[in-house]
Design an enzyme around this catalytic site. Sequence first.
Site, short mmCIF file in Angstrom:
data_model
loop_
_atom_site.label_atom_id
_atom_site.label_comp_id
_atom_site.label_asym_id
_atom_site.label_seq_id
_atom_site.Cartn_x
_atom_site.Cartn_y
_atom_site.Cartn_z
N SER A 8 -41.22 90.73 15.15
CA SER A 8 -40.96 89.77 14.08
C SER A 8 -41.71 88.48 14.36
O SER A 8 -41.45 87.81 15.37
CB SER A 8 -39.46 89.48 13.99
OG SER A 8 -39.26 88.32 13.21
N HIS A 31 -43.39 92.78 11.44
CA HIS A 31 -42.17 92.45 10.68
C HIS A 31 -42.26 90.99 10.21
O HIS A 31 -42.40 90.07 11.02
CB HIS A 31 -40.96 92.64 11.58
CG HIS A 31 -39.64 92.50 10.88
ND1 HIS A 31 -39.03 93.54 10.21
CD2 HIS A 31 -38.81 91.45 10.75
CE1 HIS A 31 -37.88 93.13 9.71
NE2 HIS A 31 -37.72 91.86 10.02
N ASP A 33 -40.37 88.09 8.06
CA ASP A 33 -39.08 87.68 7.51
C ASP A 33 -39.28 86.63 6.42
O ASP A 33 -39.74 85.53 6.69
CB ASP A 33 -38.21 87.11 8.63
CG ASP A 33 -37.73 88.19 9.58
OD1 ASP A 33 -37.08 89.13 9.11
OD2 ASP A 33 -38.05 88.10 10.79
N MET A 35 -37.38 84.34 3.74
CA MET A 35 -36.04 83.79 3.43
C MET A 35 -36.18 82.72 2.36
O MET A 35 -37.11 81.91 2.40
CB MET A 35 -35.44 83.17 4.70
CG MET A 35 -35.41 84.12 5.89
SD MET A 35 -34.54 83.40 7.28
CE MET A 35 -34.97 84.56 8.59
N HIS A 64 -39.46 92.00 5.24
CA HIS A 64 -37.99 91.95 5.14
C HIS A 64 -37.61 90.80 4.23
O HIS A 64 -37.67 89.63 4.62
CB HIS A 64 -37.43 91.76 6.57
CG HIS A 64 -35.94 91.67 6.64
ND1 HIS A 64 -35.28 91.28 7.78
CD2 HIS A 64 -34.97 91.93 5.72
CE1 HIS A 64 -33.98 91.29 7.57
NE2 HIS A 64 -33.76 91.67 6.32
N MET A 66 -35.19 88.54 2.60
CA MET A 66 -33.83 88.00 2.58
C MET A 66 -33.78 87.00 1.44
O MET A 66 -33.76 85.78 1.64
CB MET A 66 -33.51 87.35 3.95
CG MET A 66 -33.22 88.39 5.02
SD MET A 66 -33.42 87.74 6.68
CE MET A 66 -35.17 88.01 6.91
N MET A 135 -28.84 95.69 10.00
CA MET A 135 -28.90 94.39 10.68
C MET A 135 -27.91 94.37 11.84
O MET A 135 -26.74 94.71 11.67
CB MET A 135 -28.53 93.25 9.71
CG MET A 135 -29.54 92.96 8.61
SD MET A 135 -31.18 92.47 9.16
CE MET A 135 -30.86 90.98 10.10
N ASP A 169 -32.51 95.34 13.52
CA ASP A 169 -33.11 94.01 13.49
C ASP A 169 -32.08 92.98 13.94
O ASP A 169 -31.03 92.84 13.31
CB ASP A 169 -33.58 93.72 12.05
CG ASP A 169 -34.28 92.39 11.91
OD1 ASP A 169 -34.53 91.72 12.93
OD2 ASP A 169 -34.58 92.01 10.76
C1 DX5 Z 1 -33.17 87.53 11.34
C2 DX5 Z 1 -34.45 88.26 11.15
C3 DX5 Z 1 -34.99 88.92 12.35
C4 DX5 Z 1 -35.31 88.01 13.51
C5 DX5 Z 1 -35.03 88.79 14.77
O1 DX5 Z 1 -32.61 87.24 10.11
O2 DX5 Z 1 -34.32 89.27 10.16
O3 DX5 Z 1 -36.12 89.72 12.04
O4 DX5 Z 1 -36.62 87.56 13.54
O5 DX5 Z 1 -35.21 87.94 15.86
P1 DX5 Z 1 -34.68 88.31 17.32
O6 DX5 Z 1 -35.36 89.58 17.73
O7 DX5 Z 1 -35.07 87.14 18.13
O8 DX5 Z 1 -33.19 88.49 17.20
ZN ZN Z 2 -35.97 90.68 9.87
#
Ligand code: DX5
Ligand code: ZN
Length: 224
Positions: A8, A31, A33, A35, A64, A66, A135, A169
């Site tokens: 990620s 990956h 993210d 948001m 991903h 969100m 998750m 994740d």
């Molecule tokens: C959190 C994200 C993850 C995050 C994971 O909402 O979806 O992808 O980057 O980070 P680590 O591996 O540090 O928990």
């Molecule tokens: Zn993620």
Amino acid sequence: MDVKISPSILSSDYANLQSELSRIKNADLIHIDVMDGHFVPNITIGMPVIKALKGVCDIPFDVHLMISDPYDYADAFAKAGADIICFHIECKSNIEATIDRILFLGKKAALAIKPDTPVDSVIPYLNKLSMVLIMTVEPGFGGQSFMQKVLPKIRKIRELNESIDIEVDGGVDFETVKMAAEAGANVFVAGSAVFKSECPEEAIETLRNNALEQISDSTQIRLV
Ligand code: DX5
Ligand code: ZN
């Protein structure tokens, strides 16, 4: 079952994304993210950054989302370069219509569920999905601790479907990757475990080997 490691970039240095990508050349997926500040409290990056990164990276993008309204943005993320478009079952969009739109756009569709969402909610959609994302933290931030209480959900999906990709994740590190693999996961997102390590490529290999070892042990147990 293929093991895939999906680092990620949330935990990478956003001021140097291109060079950060060059530190994870052995990743199977990237990956990303996204948001929106509504679905989760945090805001990260969107289409323009994904489009720019697509021009400098050949590894498939595991995006991903969100965000509250993934249906409205499916076309834009497909155009920007997402290969897998993963959105949350808790979003506001119509789930079936969003999956169908992603497939129509020629992309792989994945559904994500938060730690407290019952796993049964994704079962009706499994036949159209390439991947389910379970998750193992509350979405929104990197660096949180892996929630073991989520492991039975992974087991349930794996019992129902031997071939679908199951991604985990949140809080995945060299130890928790084994628990997730033992439960049936085969795609592992890791932010901190990869980017906060001295050598991200070595961290990816360790994650991969730890998962593979666990998967081959579990297979042997089943065969006995
Ligand atoms: C959190 C994200 C993850 C995050 C994971 O909402 O979806 O992808 O980057 O980070 P680590 O591996 O540090 O928990
Ligand atoms: Zn993620």
